[in-house]
Design a protein around this motif. Structure first.
Motif, PDB file in Angstrom:
ATOM      1  N   MET B   1       0.951  -1.354  -0.058  1.00 41.83           N
ATOM      2  CA  MET B   1       0.014  -0.034   0.025  1.00 41.83           C
ATOM      3  C   MET B   1       0.862   1.113  -0.144  1.00 41.83           C
ATOM      4  O   MET B   1       1.846   1.340   0.862  1.00 41.83           O
ATOM      5  CB  MET B   1      -0.728  -0.190   1.172  1.00 41.83           C
ATOM      6  CG  MET B   1      -1.835   1.258   1.601  1.00 41.83           C
ATOM      7  SD  MET B   1      -3.293   0.851   2.255  1.00 41.83           S
ATOM      8  CE  MET B   1      -2.841   0.647   3.823  1.00 41.83           C
ATOM      9  N   ILE B   2       0.547   2.130  -0.578  1.00 40.58           N
ATOM     10  CA  ILE B   2       1.450   3.523  -0.902  1.00 40.58           C
ATOM     11  C   ILE B   2       0.518   4.417  -0.198  1.00 40.58           C
ATOM     12  O   ILE B   2      -0.888   4.866  -0.337  1.00 40.58           O
ATOM     13  CB  ILE B   2       1.467   3.936  -2.405  1.00 40.58           C
ATOM     14  CG1 ILE B   2       2.284   2.850  -2.895  1.00 40.58           C
ATOM     15  CG2 ILE B   2       2.201   5.062  -2.368  1.00 40.58           C
ATOM     16  CD1 ILE B   2       2.165   3.238  -4.612  1.00 40.58           C
ATOM     17  N   ILE B   3       1.022   5.083   0.957  1.00 40.34           N
ATOM     18  CA  ILE B   3       0.203   5.973   1.931  1.00 40.34           C
ATOM     19  C   ILE B   3       1.147   7.318   1.667  1.00 40.34           C
ATOM     20  O   ILE B   3       2.396   7.384   2.003  1.00 40.34           O
ATOM     21  CB  ILE B   3       0.274   5.469   3.295  1.00 40.34           C
ATOM     22  CG1 ILE B   3      -0.218   3.953   3.591  1.00 40.34           C
ATOM     23  CG2 ILE B   3      -0.283   6.321   4.385  1.00 40.34           C
ATOM     24  CD1 ILE B   3       0.001   3.341   4.594  1.00 40.34           C
ATOM     25  N   ILE B   4       0.434   8.269   1.588  1.00 38.76           N
ATOM     26  CA  ILE B   4       0.964   9.762   1.665  1.00 38.76           C
ATOM     27  C   ILE B   4       0.569  10.382   3.177  1.00 38.76           C
ATOM     28  O   ILE B   4      -0.666  10.361   3.552  1.00 38.76           O
ATOM     29  CB  ILE B   4       0.331  10.542   0.713  1.00 38.76           C
ATOM     30  CG1 ILE B   4       0.850  10.101  -0.435  1.00 38.76           C
ATOM     31  CG2 ILE B   4       1.281  11.819   0.846  1.00 38.76           C
ATOM     32  CD1 ILE B   4       0.106  10.648  -1.870  1.00 38.76           C
ATOM     33  N   CYS B   5       1.568  10.840   3.953  1.00 34.66           N
ATOM     34  CA  CYS B   5       1.203  11.574   5.051  1.00 34.66           C
ATOM     35  C   CYS B   5       1.331  13.014   4.537  1.00 34.66           C
ATOM     36  O   CYS B   5       2.470  13.397   4.430  1.00 34.66           O
ATOM     37  CB  CYS B   5       2.062  11.321   6.098  1.00 34.66           C
ATOM     38  SG  CYS B   5       1.872   9.532   7.123  1.00 34.66           S
TER      39      CYS B   5
END
Lengths: 84, 219
Positions: B1-5
């Protein structure tokens, strides 16, 4: 083999356009105004006319540069002649 | 999963969220890549990772710095090599954040409970509706971060965030403003690693972890 121009796909174009809007914080549907690249052309101008132009710009409080003033003058002349 | 904070305002706790989730995910046994996509060179995930490298033998994640449009091209490739990629972006509407949005699965927006911080959610909502045309799989969550330990400011902010912005789901996982976050990050540690343990802070992060990864945290 034929030589073909490198073309971005439409998906890439859309993606790039979205990324390039960075910093704009736009409302939906707004489009960031791109900077128009201006052309540079040498202008041959008689010294007396240049002197008059500089004196006029200095005495006026408009704060226009020579380039902007000349561009405005060209625009006005073109508009005038188009109406004739 | 690619998560941006991510988000478009600084001071919400993006870096703190990114590093703590990366550490927890790594401790849980997953291959994690922490991407520092903040163009400003001080006080970011890379600085933290450098301190962590000196403190520990294993960081439990891989850290890289990546900026600009290249993110859109490189992340899908990197996603085949890592279970999870967590990206820390700068607190503004940057090229890096937009590039990441075109390929990410989740945008996680920590929101400090103040009027200014809740107002900018409207701009993020617009940003997501625009990028959803390019990346329909992208989901967005916002949650209260650096939230007040007492008082009703959190409730006021939550009320604004719940339901007002259709593109962003408010998740009830407040992470409160606690000293342990500053102490742990200063030593290159995650809150779950820091001693003495702060059970309340750990519980809050575990709840956030569970909501994001749909699994409970077990190290």
């Amino acid at each position: 083999m034929s030589t073909v121009r490198k073309k971005p796909t439409s998906v890439k174009k859309t993606t790039d356009a979205f990324i390039d809007q960075a910093g704009s914080n736009l409302l939906e549907g707004e489009v960031k105004k791109g900077k128009t690249k201006k052309s540079q052309v040498p202008l041959v101008i008689p010294p007396q006319l240049l002197k008059e132009l500089d004196e006029h710009l200095e005495s006026s409080s408009i704060g226009l540069s020579r380039s902007n003033y000349i561009c405005q003058a060209i625009r006005e002349k073109l508009d005038r002649e188009e109406k004739m | 999963m690619i998560i941006i904070c991510g988000g478009i305002k600084g001071g919400g706790g993006k870096t703190t969220t990114a590093i703590n989730l990366a550490i927890m995910r790594g401790l849980a046994g997953f291959e994690v890549l922490l991407v520092d996509a903040d163009s400003i060179d001080n006080g970011n995930a890379s600085d933290f990772s450098a301190i962590r490298d000196e403190t520990l033998e294993s960081k439990h994640y891989t850290a890289i710095k990546l900026n600009g449009k290249a993110i859109a091209k490189e992340l899908p490739v990197l996603a085949t090599k890592f279970a999870d990629i967590i990206i820390d972006v700068g607190g503004h509407d940057s090229l890096s954040q937009r590039a990441a949005l075109t390929v990410a699965d989740l945008l996680l927006v920590p929101v400090f409970p103040s009027s200014f911080d809740t107002w900018v959610i409207e701009s993020i909502n617009t940003l997501i509706s625009e990028v959803n045309v390019i990346n329909p799989k992208l989901k967005a969550y916002c949650f209260l971060s650096r939230a007040d330990a007492s008082g009703n400011q959190n409730d006021d902010a939550s009320e604004i965030l719940i339901g007002e912005y259709p593109e962003i789901e408010f998740i009830d996982c407040p992470v409160k403003n606690r000293k342990v976050f500053r102490n742990a990050s200063g030593q290159g540690l995650g809150v779950v690693e820091y001693k003495p343990k702060d059970p309340k802070a750990i519980d809050e992060l575990k709840k956030l972890y569970q909501t994001v990864f749909k699994q409970s945290f077990q190290d």
